[in-house]
Design a protein around this motif. Structure first.
Motif, short mmCIF file in Angstrom:
data_model
loop_
_atom_site.label_atom_id
_atom_site.label_comp_id
_atom_site.label_asym_id
_atom_site.label_seq_id
_atom_site.Cartn_x
_atom_site.Cartn_y
_atom_site.Cartn_z
N ARG A 1 -4.62 -15.93 -7.06
CA ARG A 1 -5.92 -16.55 -7.09
C ARG A 1 -6.18 -16.92 -5.41
N VAL A 2 -5.27 -17.56 -4.97
CA VAL A 2 -5.33 -18.02 -3.52
C VAL A 2 -3.88 -17.63 -2.94
N MET A 3 -3.87 -17.16 -1.79
CA MET A 3 -2.38 -16.69 -0.96
C MET A 3 -2.01 -18.01 -0.36
N GLN A 4 -0.62 -18.18 -0.60
CA GLN A 4 0.06 -19.38 -0.08
C GLN A 4 1.52 -18.77 0.46
N GLU A 5 2.07 -19.56 1.18
CA GLU A 5 3.32 -19.01 1.80
C GLU A 5 4.19 -19.09 0.44
N GLY A 6 5.10 -17.92 0.28
CA GLY A 6 5.86 -17.77 -0.75
C GLY A 6 5.04 -17.39 -1.97
N SER A 7 3.82 -16.90 -2.03
CA SER A 7 3.21 -16.49 -3.27
C SER A 7 3.86 -15.11 -3.69
N LEU A 8 4.03 -15.23 -5.04
CA LEU A 8 4.33 -13.73 -5.59
C LEU A 8 3.12 -13.02 -6.10
N LEU A 9 2.98 -11.84 -6.00
CA LEU A 9 1.82 -10.98 -6.79
C LEU A 9 2.59 -9.92 -7.49
N LYS A 10 2.44 -9.83 -8.66
CA LYS A 10 2.82 -8.65 -9.46
C LYS A 10 1.97 -7.68 -10.09
N PHE A 11 2.04 -6.50 -9.74
CA PHE A 11 0.74 -5.67 -10.00
C PHE A 11 1.46 -4.27 -10.50
N THR A 12 0.43 -3.54 -11.15
CA THR A 12 0.76 -2.01 -11.30
C THR A 12 -0.29 -1.38 -10.60
N LEU A 13 -0.25 -0.51 -9.87
CA LEU A 13 -1.24 0.48 -9.20
C LEU A 13 -1.15 1.76 -9.96
N TRP A 14 -2.29 2.15 -10.38
CA TRP A 14 -2.30 3.33 -11.33
C TRP A 14 -2.91 4.46 -10.57
N ILE A 15 -1.98 5.60 -10.18
CA ILE A 15 -2.56 6.53 -9.32
C ILE A 15 -3.09 7.62 -10.35
N GLY A 16 -4.60 8.05 -10.08
CA GLY A 16 -5.39 9.00 -11.12
C GLY A 16 -5.24 8.50 -12.56
N ALA A 17 -5.27 7.13 -12.71
CA ALA A 17 -5.30 6.31 -13.81
C ALA A 17 -4.29 6.73 -15.07
N CYS A 18 -3.21 7.24 -14.49
CA CYS A 18 -2.19 7.72 -15.43
C CYS A 18 -0.78 7.56 -15.07
N VAL A 19 -0.56 7.49 -13.76
CA VAL A 19 0.87 7.27 -13.21
C VAL A 19 0.90 5.82 -12.55
N PRO A 20 1.82 4.93 -13.29
CA PRO A 20 1.92 3.79 -12.96
C PRO A 20 2.90 3.38 -12.00
N VAL A 21 2.49 2.60 -10.97
CA VAL A 21 3.62 2.18 -9.76
C VAL A 21 3.79 0.74 -9.74
N ARG A 22 4.63 0.11 -10.23
CA ARG A 22 4.96 -1.29 -10.50
C ARG A 22 5.35 -1.62 -9.02
N TRP A 23 4.95 -2.92 -8.88
CA TRP A 23 5.26 -3.60 -7.46
C TRP A 23 5.01 -5.04 -7.57
N VAL A 24 6.00 -5.63 -6.76
CA VAL A 24 6.03 -7.34 -6.64
C VAL A 24 6.18 -7.29 -5.22
N ALA A 25 5.10 -8.27 -4.67
CA ALA A 25 5.27 -8.67 -3.13
C ALA A 25 5.08 -10.07 -2.93
#
Length: 147
Positions: free
Chosen positions: A46-70
């Protein structure tokens, strides 16, 4: 190690640009995701802070999942760094900088240092995150941010 750099000017005060990029990730990703792709969040931010983790999946063409943790670091009024903890590349570090050019004008600079893995994973990352695709993605982000 390959790198990528992009910059564009936004007609908005630095604080507005910072708040957009460091605020609710769902709102920012929704605005910045190129047509034909979407993002779902396993761990929203909701709000970025030092050390914040964001876990998401980017869907390319609505069918190829690219999982990412930043993981986010160096969070401040003029930018931040997001570093891939898990994802398609061997390494990925993305520095976002916001540079005030006047009361209603801000330069957004993005610098990414990344490294591909070997084998199938590396081939997948090269196909999705090469210089041409990054140029297209950041052209879109510049366009979307200026809207």
């Amino acid at each position: 190690m390959p790198s990528f750099h992009s910059s564009f000017v936004v007609r908005a005060p630095l604080e507005d640009v910072r708040a957009f990029h460091q605020g609710d990730a769902a709102k920012a990703f929704g605005a910045l995701a190129p047509p034909g792709s979407s993002v779902t969040f396993e761990q929203p931010m909701r709000v970025m802070q030092e050390g914040s983790l964001l876990k998401f999946t980017l869907w390319i063409g609505a069918c190829v999942p690219v999982r990412w943790v930043a993981a986010h670091s160096e969070v401040g009024p003029t930018g931040f760094v997001d570093t891939m903890v898990e994802g398609p590349a061997k390494s990925w570090s993305h520095r976002h900088r916001f540079i005030e050019q006047g009361p209603d004008q801000t330069v957004v600079e993005d610098s990414i240092a990344y490294e591909y893995d070997t084998g199938v994973r590396g081939a997948f990352a090269r196909a999705l995150f090469n210089t041409l695709s990054l140029r297209a993605l950041f052209w879109w982000r510049g366009f979307a941010t200026r809207r």
